[in-house]
Write a protein that holds these residues in place. Structure first.
Motif, PDB file in Angstrom:
ATOM      1  N   GLN A 204       0.823  -1.197   0.000  1.00  0.00           N
ATOM      2  CA  GLN A 204       0.000   0.000   0.000  1.00  0.00           C
ATOM      3  C   GLN A 204       0.867   1.261   0.000  1.00  0.00           C
ATOM      4  N   GLU A 205       1.989   1.226   0.734  1.00  0.00           N
ATOM      5  CA  GLU A 205       2.827   2.411   0.885  1.00  0.00           C
ATOM      6  C   GLU A 205       3.773   2.615  -0.298  1.00  0.00           C
ATOM      7  N   ARG A 206       4.082   1.534  -1.051  1.00  0.00           N
ATOM      8  CA  ARG A 206       5.042   1.633  -2.162  1.00  0.00           C
ATOM      9  C   ARG A 206       4.459   0.946  -3.397  1.00  0.00           C
ATOM     10  N   LYS A 207       3.517   1.621  -4.004  1.00  0.00           N
ATOM     11  CA  LYS A 207       2.766   0.992  -5.088  1.00  0.00           C
ATOM     12  C   LYS A 207       3.564   0.854  -6.386  1.00  0.00           C
ATOM     13  N   ASP A 208       4.726   1.491  -6.450  1.00  0.00           N
ATOM     14  CA  ASP A 208       5.548   1.376  -7.649  1.00  0.00           C
ATOM     15  C   ASP A 208       6.473   0.157  -7.605  1.00  0.00           C
ATOM     16  N   GLU A 209       6.488  -0.561  -6.480  1.00  0.00           N
ATOM     17  CA  GLU A 209       7.326  -1.753  -6.363  1.00  0.00           C
ATOM     18  C   GLU A 209       6.465  -3.005  -6.474  1.00  0.00           C
ATOM     19  N   ARG A 210       6.896  -3.919  -7.344  1.00  0.00           N
ATOM     20  CA  ARG A 210       6.146  -5.153  -7.608  1.00  0.00           C
ATOM     21  C   ARG A 210       6.975  -6.347  -7.132  1.00  0.00           C
ATOM     22  N   TYR A 211       6.372  -7.153  -6.264  1.00  0.00           N
ATOM     23  CA  TYR A 211       7.049  -8.323  -5.711  1.00  0.00           C
ATOM     24  C   TYR A 211       6.472  -9.585  -6.359  1.00  0.00           C
ATOM     25  N   PRO A 212       7.198 -10.228  -7.267  1.00  0.00           N
ATOM     26  CA  PRO A 212       6.682 -11.446  -7.908  1.00  0.00           C
ATOM     27  C   PRO A 212       6.363 -12.517  -6.871  1.00  0.00           C
ATOM     28  N   VAL A 213       5.258 -13.217  -7.083  1.00  0.00           N
ATOM     29  CA  VAL A 213       4.855 -14.291  -6.181  1.00  0.00           C
ATOM     30  C   VAL A 213       4.375 -15.473  -7.014  1.00  0.00           C
ATOM     31  N   TYR A 214       4.752 -16.659  -6.593  1.00  0.00           N
ATOM     32  CA  TYR A 214       4.245 -17.852  -7.269  1.00  0.00           C
ATOM     33  C   TYR A 214       4.173 -19.000  -6.274  1.00  0.00           C
ATOM     34  N   GLU A 215       3.426 -20.013  -6.682  1.00  0.00           N
ATOM     35  CA  GLU A 215       3.208 -21.178  -5.826  1.00  0.00           C
ATOM     36  C   GLU A 215       3.499 -22.437  -6.635  1.00  0.00           C
ATOM     37  N   ASP A 216       4.166 -23.390  -6.003  1.00  0.00           N
ATOM     38  CA  ASP A 216       4.388 -24.680  -6.643  1.00  0.00           C
ATOM     39  C   ASP A 216       4.251 -25.766  -5.583  1.00  0.00           C
ATOM     40  N   GLN A 217       4.702 -26.970  -5.883  1.00  0.00           N
ATOM     41  CA  GLN A 217       4.509 -28.075  -4.951  1.00  0.00           C
ATOM     42  C   GLN A 217       5.292 -27.887  -3.657  1.00  0.00           C
ATOM     43  N   ASN A 218       6.226 -26.946  -3.634  1.00  0.00           N
ATOM     44  CA  ASN A 218       6.995 -26.667  -2.430  1.00  0.00           C
ATOM     45  C   ASN A 218       6.433 -25.521  -1.603  1.00  0.00           C
ATOM     46  N   GLY A 219       5.313 -24.935  -2.045  1.00  0.00           N
ATOM     47  CA  GLY A 219       4.703 -23.861  -1.277  1.00  0.00           C
ATOM     48  C   GLY A 219       4.673 -22.545  -2.028  1.00  0.00           C
ATOM     49  N   THR A 220       4.697 -21.454  -1.272  1.00  0.00           N
ATOM     50  CA  THR A 220       4.562 -20.114  -1.830  1.00  0.00           C
ATOM     51  C   THR A 220       5.896 -19.367  -1.714  1.00  0.00           C
ATOM     52  N   HIS A 221       6.249 -18.661  -2.791  1.00  0.00           N
ATOM     53  CA  HIS A 221       7.513 -17.942  -2.843  1.00  0.00           C
ATOM     54  C   HIS A 221       7.241 -16.482  -3.220  1.00  0.00           C
ATOM     55  N   ILE A 222       7.760 -15.556  -2.427  1.00  0.00           N
ATOM     56  CA  ILE A 222       7.679 -14.132  -2.752  1.00  0.00           C
ATOM     57  C   ILE A 222       9.095 -13.641  -3.017  1.00  0.00           C
ATOM     58  N   MET A 223       9.265 -12.935  -4.130  1.00  0.00           N
ATOM     59  CA  MET A 223      10.597 -12.560  -4.589  1.00  0.00           C
ATOM     60  C   MET A 223      10.797 -11.046  -4.499  1.00  0.00           C
ATOM     61  N   SER A 224      12.032 -10.630  -4.608  1.00  0.00           N
ATOM     62  CA  SER A 224      12.389  -9.223  -4.472  1.00  0.00           C
ATOM     63  C   SER A 224      11.827  -8.388  -5.621  1.00  0.00           C
ATOM     64  N   SER A 225      11.682  -7.088  -5.377  1.00  0.00           N
ATOM     65  CA  SER A 225      11.121  -6.183  -6.383  1.00  0.00           C
ATOM     66  C   SER A 225      12.182  -5.641  -7.330  1.00  0.00           C
ATOM     67  N   ASP A 226      13.456  -5.909  -7.037  1.00  0.00           N
ATOM     68  CA  ASP A 226      14.541  -5.447  -7.907  1.00  0.00           C
ATOM     69  C   ASP A 226      15.531  -6.581  -8.144  1.00  0.00           C
ATOM     70  N   ASP A 227      16.561  -6.318  -8.915  1.00  0.00           N
ATOM     71  CA  ASP A 227      17.555  -7.332  -9.247  1.00  0.00           C
ATOM     72  C   ASP A 227      18.939  -6.886  -8.792  1.00  0.00           C
TER      73      ASP A 227
END
Length: 309
Positions: A204-227
């Motif tokens: 909500q506070e940083r709407k210009d940053e996008r954190y990729p998220v995906y789910e597979d057989q090992n659970g849920t993973h949230i990734m960084s917004s930059d490289d």
């Protein structure tokens, strides 16, 4: 001087070929049942052909087994590890002691790379795993440059690997958080949750940053917004005798990863050819910038941040 290794994870046999041809010294592969955050799967049957192919070209192949194992997975480990050793893979990447115990029983002498993601933050812990048979430690991404080089200086008998480029994992849960959320929203029939679905979170506070998220057989993973991108300052890590530089291939097109490998390959080769006369070439980074997702900033990660504990 010893030339540091350029390392990347591959999600298919075609990626193994392309990444080695682009300059990778080492390829990591695995299966989702034993490895987390893999860009795809490469089976042991496939590796029967591709490990010799890589070795003929002077490249190494590592097997990723970095999951926190459940009881039901433990009986599967010995047979898998025996086959890994028979195929002459160059090392197993592990974090769970259960893998270490299985290797002692089924594949003694198999080289081990300890990768505990967030907990590999000091030389004493790394040295402990070295005493248990690990030949390499994969450092946490939260360490700065000073901490990284200090750990290397304290571990003369162990190799040290750091991530120098790409996305990083910032949260993991074994729970199916994406599926549960979509079910709560009544979206079960059109559920999107996988690696290729392009889901992301926004604060909500940083709407210009996008954190990729995906789910597979090992659970849920949230990734960084930059490289992370340490290409411009890679010489500082080479001066500190870091043994292996990791390119994270996850959530990136193969063509992008090939470009990144070529840039880091040029930097490594130029530095090792003449450290005293080495100069960074801007065109190495320009080639990456041309393919970089404009929504994802290239940063130094934590390397130049003062740590406050």
């Amino acid at each position: 001087m010893k030339k540091p290794e350029l390392y990347i994870t591959a999600g298919s046999t075609e990626q193994i070929r392309k990444y080695i041809e682009a300059g990778a010294d080492a390829i990591a592969v695995g299966e989702h049942r034993f490895g987390m955050r893999l860009p795809g799967e490469v089976t042991l049957d496939e590796l029967e052909t591709w490990i010799p192919w890589a070795h003929e070209r002077g490249a190494k192949v590592y097997i990723v087994m970095n999951k926190i194992m459940d009881n039901e997975q433990l009986p599967q480990l010995p047979d898998y590890l025996r086959r890994v050793q028979e195929l002459k893979a160059d090392a197993v990447i592990f974090g769970d002691p259960g893998v270490l115990i299985a290797i002692r029983q089924a594949a003694p002498g198999m080289p081990l790379h300890w990768n505990a993601e967030m907990t590999s933050t000091n030389y004493e812990t790394a040295s402990y795993w070295g005493s248990k048979g690990a030949t390499r430690v994969v450092l946490a991404r939260e360490l700065n440059l000073e901490e990284t080089l200090e750990i290397k200086s304290k571990l003369p008998a162990m190799e040290v690997q750091v991530q120098v480029h790409g996305i990083t994992n910032i949260y993991h849960s074994k729970r199916s958080l994406v599926s549960n959320y979509q079910a709560h929203q009544g979206r079960e029939e059109a559920a999107l949750k996988g690696l290729e679905d392009g889901l992301f979170l926004i604060e909500q506070e940083r709407k210009d940053e996008r954190y990729p998220v995906y789910e597979d057989q090992n659970g849920t993973h949230i990734m960084s917004s930059d490289d992370i991108c340490m290409l411009e300052n890679l010489h500082e890590l080479m001066e500190g005798h870091i043994d292996s530089f990791r390119i994270e291939s996850l959530l990136k097109p193969v063509e992008y990863n090939e470009t990144v490998l070529r840039g880091y390959r040029q930097a490594i080769d130029a530095y090792c050819a003449d450290p005293e006369q080495y100069e960074f070439q801007e065109e190495w980074l320009d080639a990456i910038r041309e393919q970089q997702d404009p929504r994802r900033e290239l940063t130094f990660g934590f390397f130049f941040k003062e740590q406050v504990y």
